[in-house]
Enzyme design. Structure first.
Site, PDB file in Angstrom:
ATOM      1  N   GLY A  37       3.731  -1.018  12.663  1.00 39.08           N
ATOM      2  CA  GLY A  37       2.934   0.206  12.517  1.00 39.08           C
ATOM      3  C   GLY A  37       3.564   1.375  13.260  1.00 39.08           C
ATOM      4  O   GLY A  37       3.623   2.490  12.744  1.00 39.08           O
TER       5      GLY A  37
ATOM      6  N   LYS B  60       0.813  -1.228   0.000  1.00 40.46           N
ATOM      7  CA  LYS B  60       0.000   0.000   0.000  1.00 40.46           C
ATOM      8  C   LYS B  60       0.837   1.264   0.000  1.00 40.46           C
ATOM      9  O   LYS B  60       1.497   1.588   0.984  1.00 40.46           O
ATOM     10  CB  LYS B  60      -0.920  -0.008   1.209  1.00 40.46           C
ATOM     11  CG  LYS B  60      -2.065  -0.991   1.045  1.00 40.46           C
ATOM     12  CD  LYS B  60      -2.986  -0.986   2.228  1.00 40.46           C
ATOM     13  CE  LYS B  60      -4.032   0.116   2.107  1.00 40.46           C
ATOM     14  NZ  LYS B  60      -4.894   0.158   3.302  1.00 40.46           N
TER      15      LYS B  60
ATOM     16  N   GLY C 246       7.385  -5.919  11.061  1.00 39.83           N
ATOM     17  CA  GLY C 246       6.508  -6.546  10.076  1.00 39.83           C
ATOM     18  C   GLY C 246       7.220  -7.476   9.116  1.00 39.83           C
ATOM     19  O   GLY C 246       8.054  -8.291   9.512  1.00 39.83           O
TER      20      GLY C 246
HETATM   21  P1  AMP Z   1       2.299  -3.710   3.425  1.00 44.30           P
HETATM   22  O1  AMP Z   1       1.390  -4.202   4.529  1.00 44.30           O
HETATM   23  O2  AMP Z   1       1.756  -2.547   2.684  1.00 44.30           O
HETATM   24  O3  AMP Z   1       3.722  -3.498   3.891  1.00 44.30           O
HETATM   25  O4  AMP Z   1       2.362  -4.898   2.367  1.00 44.30           O
HETATM   26  C1  AMP Z   1       2.926  -6.154   2.612  1.00 44.30           C
HETATM   27  C2  AMP Z   1       2.430  -7.113   1.566  1.00 44.30           C
HETATM   28  O5  AMP Z   1       2.729  -6.593   0.295  1.00 44.30           O
HETATM   29  C3  AMP Z   1       3.052  -8.492   1.605  1.00 44.30           C
HETATM   30  O6  AMP Z   1       2.085  -9.421   2.017  1.00 44.30           O
HETATM   31  C4  AMP Z   1       3.466  -8.748   0.143  1.00 44.30           C
HETATM   32  O7  AMP Z   1       3.092 -10.008  -0.339  1.00 44.30           O
HETATM   33  C5  AMP Z   1       2.700  -7.663  -0.604  1.00 44.30           C
HETATM   34  N1  AMP Z   1       3.339  -7.282  -1.863  1.00 44.30           N
HETATM   35  C6  AMP Z   1       4.572  -6.816  -2.046  1.00 44.30           C
HETATM   36  N2  AMP Z   1       4.812  -6.615  -3.348  1.00 44.30           N
HETATM   37  C7  AMP Z   1       3.694  -6.984  -3.998  1.00 44.30           C
HETATM   38  C8  AMP Z   1       3.328  -7.021  -5.382  1.00 44.30           C
HETATM   39  N3  AMP Z   1       4.190  -6.619  -6.327  1.00 44.30           N
HETATM   40  N4  AMP Z   1       2.090  -7.434  -5.691  1.00 44.30           N
HETATM   41  C9  AMP Z   1       1.223  -7.834  -4.725  1.00 44.30           C
HETATM   42  N5  AMP Z   1       1.515  -7.825  -3.420  1.00 44.30           N
HETATM   43  C10 AMP Z   1       2.748  -7.402  -3.062  1.00 44.30           C
END
Ligand code: AMP
Length: 412
Positions: free
Chosen positions: A392, A214, A369
């Protein structure tokens, strides 16, 4: 100014009310599968016990939604803590009411009492902003917090994982304990030192690595870090919002369209401020998110029907090269879908590059995380300077946000 720590107060004969983060993972049989969060709290607990005090521990576990639910009980934590301390930890069946009050009253120096999950009560999570607007909520939150505040002669906060929230046990309890010592424990002291030093006092070059799904979660971080770092390496799905901002096609990759303009703005701002924003130059793409899915590598545009799932080999090399000369590194978020091969290769490469740079003298801080899981999973835990216990919280810290529940505690 620095916060006063538990080492700077007299705990002799005192009942020290301590907020920990015992939000440990449990299996279906209620066995703790990773006790790091308990072992991380031990130095502060032991310090109080060795200096003639007793401790009353508070924590949350999971999201029980404001009512008791056996699977979120802290009873397994009491058992594990007893083993680790080599003494019986008394367990109260609630965090308020007659049972904890009686058990707290009976405590002798050297004793340990753990209260049941603070999130068994909805008052714990009433936001202070809402409480300010609604007197009934204010009263409910205060009445709940007062019952815990009354148990202790001093307050210690050692729960970095929830330090960015204004929950009753983190904020209202110390607010109600005015006049008594209200300090941080050794875990929070360590977190503030590593994260704080990295951001306010970095040895340069200072490189941030941001990834994850995100972009919206991390725009504030990018904006704040841009004024402090020399370079930001961006990977993970959040890179594709920036690709789109540059006019590239991204196929079916994750993208937050409402943030494309903001991404454009940040790219322009990076140029003005001299902070280099480095985006992937190649991408591992596949038609489905599945372990072992057929995949290929593309440079630039991602075709329709395909989605970007990891940074490509040229980007891995580029990022590793950029990290070689770094002297301070902060990393938050995976470079791809690191939970499954082959889309874990980018995250693994970055983890190794961070460890290598640390070996050459860089200070590296891993923001909890997924990046922490990647580092630990690769056996690189001891090859980085610090792994934050709060995903977080560390993100909000990097965003430059103030933590109300720390602000309220005593200054050194
Ligand atoms: P966040 O909570 O925003 O740090 O996102 C973590 C998640 O992002 C992990 O579960 C990853 O599998 C996912 N992620 C990272 N890169 C990608 C990508 N290119 N496409 C889909 N999911 C992703």
């Amino acid at each position: 100014m620095a916060k006063k720590t538990v080492a700077q107060i007299n705990v002799m004969g005192k009942k020290v009310l301590m907020r920990c983060d015992f939000n440990v993972p449990l299996d279906k049989q209620q066995n703790i599968t990773n006790d790091t969060r308990i072992t991380e709290a031990l130095p502060t607990i032991k310090h109080v016990l060795q200096n003639g005090g007793s401790v009353i521990l508070m924590s949350h576990l999971g999201r029980p939604d404001g009512k008791p639910e056996a699977k979120y009980s802290l009873a397994p934590v009491a058992k594990r803590l007893s083993e680790l301390l080599g003494k019986q930890v008394v367990f109260a069946n609630d965090c308020i009411g007659p049972d904890p009050a009686a058990k707290a009253k009976a405590l002798k120096p050297g004793d340990v009492l753990l209260l049941e999950n603070v999130r068994y009560h909805p008052e714990e999570e009433i936001k202070d902003k809402k409480a300010k607007e609604d007197p009934a909520l204010r009263k409910a939150k205060d009445d709940f917090a007062k019952q815990m505040a009354d148990l202790g002669d001093a307050y210690v906060d050692d729960a970095f994982g929830t330090a960015h929230r204004d929950n009753a046990s983190m904020y209202t309890v110390p607010a109600l304990m005015k006049g008594k010592d209200r300090v941080i424990g050794f875990l929070i002291e360590k977190e503030l030192k590593f994260l704080g030093d990295a951001v306010s006092n970095p040895v340069r070059p200072f490189v941030a690595i941001l990834g994850g799904a995100k972009v919206s979660d991390k725009l504030g971080v990018i904006e704040n870090l841009m004024q402090k770092v020399n370079m930001i390496l961006i990977g993970g799905a959040m890179a594709y919002t920036f690709f789109k901002a540059q006019g590239k096609t991204i196929g079916g990759s994750l993208c937050e369209d409402e943030f494309i303009e903001k991404a454009k703005e940040l790219l322009a701002k990076g140029k003005q401020t001299g902070c280099e924003i480095v985006l992937p130059i190649d991408t591992v793409i596949a038609q489905e998110i599945k372990a072992g899915a057929a995949n290929k590598i593309v440079e630039g545009n991602i075709p329709d029907g395909w989605q970007g799932l990891d940074i490509g080999p040229a980007t891995r090399k580029l990022f590793a090269d950029k990290l070689k000369s770094a002297k301070t590194i902060v990393w938050n978020g995976p470079m791809g879908v690191f939970e499954m091969p082959p889309f874990d290769a980018g995250t693994r490469a970055v983890a190794q590059a961070v460890a290598d740079a640390t070996g050459k003298g860089a200070k590296s801080v891993i923001g909890g995380g997924d990046s922490a899981s990647a580092i630990i999973g690769m056996g690189l835990k001891d090859k980085v300077s610090h792994i934050s216990t709060g995903g977080g919280a560390s993100l909000e810290f990097l965003e430059g946000k103030k933590f109300k529940c720390l602000d309220i505690l005593d200054e050194a």
